[in-house]
Design an enzyme around this catalytic site. Structure first.
Site, mmCIF file in Angstrom:
data_model
loop_
_atom_site.group_PDB
_atom_site.id
_atom_site.type_symbol
_atom_site.label_atom_id
_atom_site.label_comp_id
_atom_site.label_asym_id
_atom_site.label_seq_id
_atom_site.Cartn_x
_atom_site.Cartn_y
_atom_site.Cartn_z
ATOM 1 N N LEU A 284 18.689 -22.437 -28.994
ATOM 2 C CA LEU A 284 18.420 -23.781 -28.445
ATOM 3 C C LEU A 284 16.927 -24.111 -28.508
ATOM 4 O O LEU A 284 16.535 -25.238 -28.208
ATOM 5 C CB LEU A 284 18.878 -23.844 -26.979
ATOM 6 C CG LEU A 284 20.380 -23.697 -26.732
ATOM 7 C CD1 LEU A 284 20.664 -23.732 -25.234
ATOM 8 C CD2 LEU A 284 21.164 -24.805 -27.423
ATOM 9 N N LYS B 46 11.256 -8.324 -30.796
ATOM 10 C CA LYS B 46 10.133 -8.451 -29.856
ATOM 11 C C LYS B 46 9.211 -7.223 -29.861
ATOM 12 O O LYS B 46 8.004 -7.359 -29.706
ATOM 13 C CB LYS B 46 10.648 -8.713 -28.437
ATOM 14 C CG LYS B 46 11.269 -10.085 -28.254
ATOM 15 C CD LYS B 46 11.675 -10.284 -26.810
ATOM 16 C CE LYS B 46 12.381 -11.609 -26.608
ATOM 17 N NZ LYS B 46 12.702 -11.854 -25.199
ATOM 18 N N ASP C 155 8.291 -14.795 -21.058
ATOM 19 C CA ASP C 155 9.472 -14.591 -20.203
ATOM 20 C C ASP C 155 9.053 -14.456 -18.743
ATOM 21 O O ASP C 155 9.780 -14.863 -17.841
ATOM 22 C CB ASP C 155 10.243 -13.330 -20.638
ATOM 23 C CG ASP C 155 10.947 -13.535 -21.974
ATOM 24 O OD1 ASP C 155 11.191 -14.701 -22.343
ATOM 25 O OD2 ASP C 155 11.241 -12.532 -22.651
ATOM 26 N N GLY D 46 15.411 -5.901 -21.853
ATOM 27 C CA GLY D 46 14.165 -6.651 -22.001
ATOM 28 C C GLY D 46 13.923 -7.660 -20.893
ATOM 29 O O GLY D 46 12.814 -7.737 -20.347
ATOM 30 N N ASN E 75 21.434 -0.640 -12.927
ATOM 31 C CA ASN E 75 21.896 -0.705 -14.317
ATOM 32 C C ASN E 75 22.952 0.372 -14.514
ATOM 33 O O ASN E 75 22.896 1.427 -13.892
ATOM 34 C CB ASN E 75 20.717 -0.452 -15.269
ATOM 35 C CG ASN E 75 21.087 -0.721 -16.723
ATOM 36 O OD1 ASN E 75 21.688 -1.747 -17.032
ATOM 37 N ND2 ASN E 75 20.756 0.195 -17.609
ATOM 38 N N ARG E 76 23.930 0.069 -15.387
ATOM 39 C CA ARG E 76 24.998 1.067 -15.613
ATOM 40 C C ARG E 76 24.406 2.374 -16.142
ATOM 41 O O ARG E 76 24.928 3.442 -15.877
ATOM 42 C CB ARG E 76 26.069 0.516 -16.564
ATOM 43 C CG ARG E 76 25.545 0.224 -17.942
ATOM 44 C CD ARG E 76 26.625 -0.203 -18.906
ATOM 45 N NE ARG E 76 25.995 -0.474 -20.199
ATOM 46 C CZ ARG E 76 26.618 -0.963 -21.238
ATOM 47 N NH1 ARG E 76 27.897 -1.248 -21.176
ATOM 48 N NH2 ARG E 76 25.973 -1.170 -22.373
ATOM 49 N N THR E 77 23.326 2.298 -16.893
ATOM 50 C CA THR E 77 22.640 3.518 -17.334
ATOM 51 C C THR E 77 21.409 3.673 -16.437
ATOM 52 O O THR E 77 20.368 3.034 -16.656
ATOM 53 C CB THR E 77 22.200 3.382 -18.819
ATOM 54 O OG1 THR E 77 23.289 2.864 -19.578
ATOM 55 C CG2 THR E 77 21.749 4.697 -19.411
ATOM 56 N N TYR F 159 23.004 -18.581 -20.407
ATOM 57 C CA TYR F 159 23.203 -20.028 -20.434
ATOM 58 C C TYR F 159 24.421 -20.446 -21.256
ATOM 59 O O TYR F 159 24.716 -21.628 -21.383
ATOM 60 C CB TYR F 159 21.946 -20.766 -20.924
ATOM 61 C CG TYR F 159 21.419 -20.321 -22.255
ATOM 62 C CD1 TYR F 159 22.002 -20.762 -23.435
ATOM 63 C CD2 TYR F 159 20.341 -19.448 -22.330
ATOM 64 C CE1 TYR F 159 21.519 -20.354 -24.661
ATOM 65 C CE2 TYR F 159 19.847 -19.030 -23.553
ATOM 66 C CZ TYR F 159 20.440 -19.490 -24.710
ATOM 67 O OH TYR F 159 19.966 -19.075 -25.922
HETATM 68 P P1 NAP Z 1 19.190 -6.269 -23.312
HETATM 69 O O1 NAP Z 1 17.786 -5.894 -23.521
HETATM 70 O O2 NAP Z 1 20.192 -5.980 -24.380
HETATM 71 O O3 NAP Z 1 19.696 -5.594 -21.933
HETATM 72 C C1 NAP Z 1 21.015 -5.788 -21.485
HETATM 73 C C2 NAP Z 1 21.243 -4.973 -20.211
HETATM 74 O O4 NAP Z 1 22.578 -5.237 -19.782
HETATM 75 C C3 NAP Z 1 21.124 -3.474 -20.428
HETATM 76 O O5 NAP Z 1 20.498 -2.914 -19.298
HETATM 77 C C4 NAP Z 1 22.574 -3.015 -20.535
HETATM 78 O O6 NAP Z 1 22.852 -1.760 -19.970
HETATM 79 C C5 NAP Z 1 23.292 -4.006 -19.661
HETATM 80 N N1 NAP Z 1 24.666 -4.193 -20.146
HETATM 81 C C6 NAP Z 1 25.046 -4.532 -21.396
HETATM 82 N N2 NAP Z 1 26.399 -4.599 -21.453
HETATM 83 C C7 NAP Z 1 26.855 -4.261 -20.239
HETATM 84 C C8 NAP Z 1 28.149 -4.109 -19.677
HETATM 85 N N3 NAP Z 1 29.259 -4.342 -20.402
HETATM 86 N N4 NAP Z 1 28.259 -3.737 -18.380
HETATM 87 C C9 NAP Z 1 27.149 -3.497 -17.626
HETATM 88 N N5 NAP Z 1 25.889 -3.613 -18.106
HETATM 89 C C10 NAP Z 1 25.753 -3.992 -19.396
HETATM 90 O O7 NAP Z 1 19.331 -7.841 -23.051
HETATM 91 P P2 NAP Z 1 18.251 -8.842 -22.435
HETATM 92 O O8 NAP Z 1 17.384 -9.346 -23.519
HETATM 93 O O9 NAP Z 1 17.636 -8.246 -21.240
HETATM 94 O O10 NAP Z 1 19.215 -10.066 -22.037
HETATM 95 C C11 NAP Z 1 20.145 -9.945 -20.972
HETATM 96 C C12 NAP Z 1 20.881 -11.273 -20.807
HETATM 97 O O11 NAP Z 1 19.945 -12.288 -20.479
HETATM 98 C C13 NAP Z 1 21.578 -11.747 -22.088
HETATM 99 O O12 NAP Z 1 22.774 -12.375 -21.717
HETATM 100 C C14 NAP Z 1 20.598 -12.762 -22.661
HETATM 101 O O13 NAP Z 1 21.252 -13.729 -23.446
HETATM 102 C C15 NAP Z 1 20.026 -13.376 -21.407
HETATM 103 N N6 NAP Z 1 18.664 -13.906 -21.576
HETATM 104 C C16 NAP Z 1 18.457 -15.212 -21.305
HETATM 105 C C17 NAP Z 1 17.183 -15.730 -21.404
HETATM 106 C C18 NAP Z 1 16.970 -17.182 -21.104
HETATM 107 O O14 NAP Z 1 15.934 -17.730 -21.507
HETATM 108 N N7 NAP Z 1 17.839 -17.816 -20.372
HETATM 109 C C19 NAP Z 1 16.099 -14.916 -21.779
HETATM 110 C C20 NAP Z 1 16.348 -13.573 -22.035
HETATM 111 C C21 NAP Z 1 17.642 -13.073 -21.932
HETATM 112 P P3 NAP Z 1 22.508 -0.360 -20.725
HETATM 113 O O15 NAP Z 1 21.046 -0.167 -20.469
HETATM 114 O O16 NAP Z 1 23.360 0.619 -20.044
HETATM 115 O O17 NAP Z 1 22.835 -0.575 -22.161
#
Ligand code: NAP
Length: 291
Positions: A24, A74, A112, A139, A160-162, A233
């Site tokens: 977006l 990133k 962020d 992240g 966190n699950r891990t 979102y």
């Molecule tokens: P990331 O770095 O991939 O981290 C995802 C986290 O979620 C990890 O800690 C992972 O756990 C956990 N996770 C993944 N699948 C899971 C499951 N099935 N059950 C429980 N925990 C689970 O992702 P991220 O960049 O932080 O983004 C996280 C979310 O925020 C995403 O949906 C992303 O689209 C959203 N986001 C939105 C914005 C915005 O501007 N609105 C900005 C950034 C991110 P493990 O460590 O165990 O793998």
């Protein structure tokens, strides 16, 4: 203000990511460019990871104004910067790059943190002595914890699950800062009423197979006095948001975060605070009509 026609003077700002085509960010930044009358366009570039370094050098050599960097690049971007600000250095990832117009040198930023803080401050949240729960340790969780540590919060809980990944975030801070962080091994036994802010930094609730119907917290938690921050979102209303709304919680959604971090990138590139008020409506229309 009317946007100028694209001409030989038109400059370029880009987004590097994979995937990037669903983003977006072009909707937001092209609206910012139009409203500020800046002669530039914002485009997305999606390519395989092995091409990142060459693509980055290409952007630098071609004289782009700057870049946004999204998943999974990133950390790659962080390593290629000529300079970095203190926040991106502390977090170890860059989501915004500005190229110096005379030398072409790159400077990396992480907006962020600004997006997270602005979204919470817009809601009128009182940081003082607050208890904050971060769900996830990826992240966005990392930058959220960093942001909270800059504020006068009382305690930051990470679940966190891990568990090791949450511990890794905690251990990346000095002893003085670490005192404020507690890693939870589970959410059972936690009293939601003791939390002032709960932020979902996991994909649980996202419009994707296997997670869309899931809640990142126990269903029996009552969220009435909590500020719920949902990073997702797509969909606009996750199960967490619907639950929070039903229980009278205040809500920040993923669009608030997206718009605020984009406004912060725009300020870095052009030194202008763009008008944000019409953007949300544009994004909602885009999400409803295009996807
Ligand atoms: P990331 O770095 O991939 O981290 C995802 C986290 O979620 C990890 O800690 C992972 O756990 C956990 N996770 C993944 N699948 C899971 C499951 N099935 N059950 C429980 N925990 C689970 O992702 P991220 O960049 O932080 O983004 C996280 C979310 O925020 C995403 O949906 C992303 O689209 C959203 N986001 C939105 C914005 C915005 O501007 N609105 C900005 C950034 C991110 P493990 O460590 O165990 O793998």
């Amino acid at each position: 203000m009317q946007q100028k026609l694209i001409s030989s003077r038109t400059r370029l700002v880009g987004l590097f990511g994979n995937p990037a085509r669903h983003s977006l960010s072009p909707v937001i930044h092209n609206a910012f460019l139009k409203s500020t009358g800046i002669d530039a366009v914002y485009l997305t570039f999606e390519f395989p990871g092995e091409n990142f370094d060459e693509a980055f050098i290409g952007a630098k050599r071609l004289g782009l104004i700057g870049l946004n960097i999204t998943m999974p690049f990133k950390e790659n971007a962080y390593k290629l910067m000529d300079n970095k600000d203190a926040r991106s250095t502390a977090i170890g990832s860059v989501n915004t790059v500005k190229f110096n117009s005379s030398t072409g040198n790159s400077k990396g930023f992480n907006t962020d943190v600004d997006g997270f803080v602005s979204s919470i401050e817009d809601s009128g949240f009182n940081w003082n002595g607050s208890n904050c729960l971060i769900l996830g340790a990826g992240g966005s969780a990392k930058s959220s914890v960093f942001a909270l540590l800059e504020k006068p919060v009382k305690k930051i809980y990470i679940y966190n699950r891990t568990t090791e990944k949450a511990e890794k975030i905690k251990n990346s801070y000095s002893k003085e800062k670490r005192i404020k962080i507690e890693v939870l091994e589970g959410l059972e036994g936690i009293d939601p009423e003791s939390m002032d802010l709960i932020c979902n930094c996991t994909p649980l609730g996202m419009d994707a197979p296997g997670v869309s119907e899931l809640l990142p917290i126990p269903d029996q938690w009552d969220l009435k006095d909590v500020l719920v921050f949902e990073m997702i979102y797509k969909p606009l209303e996750t199960r967490l948001i619907i639950k929070g709304k039903n229980e009278g919680a205040r809500i920040i959604d993923g669009l608030d975060m997206l718009i605020n971090q984009a406004a912060s990138s725009f300020k870095i590139w052009f030194d202008i605070d763009p008008e944000k008020k019409d953007i949300r409506g544009k994004l909602v229309n885009f999400l409803i009509n295009k996807n």
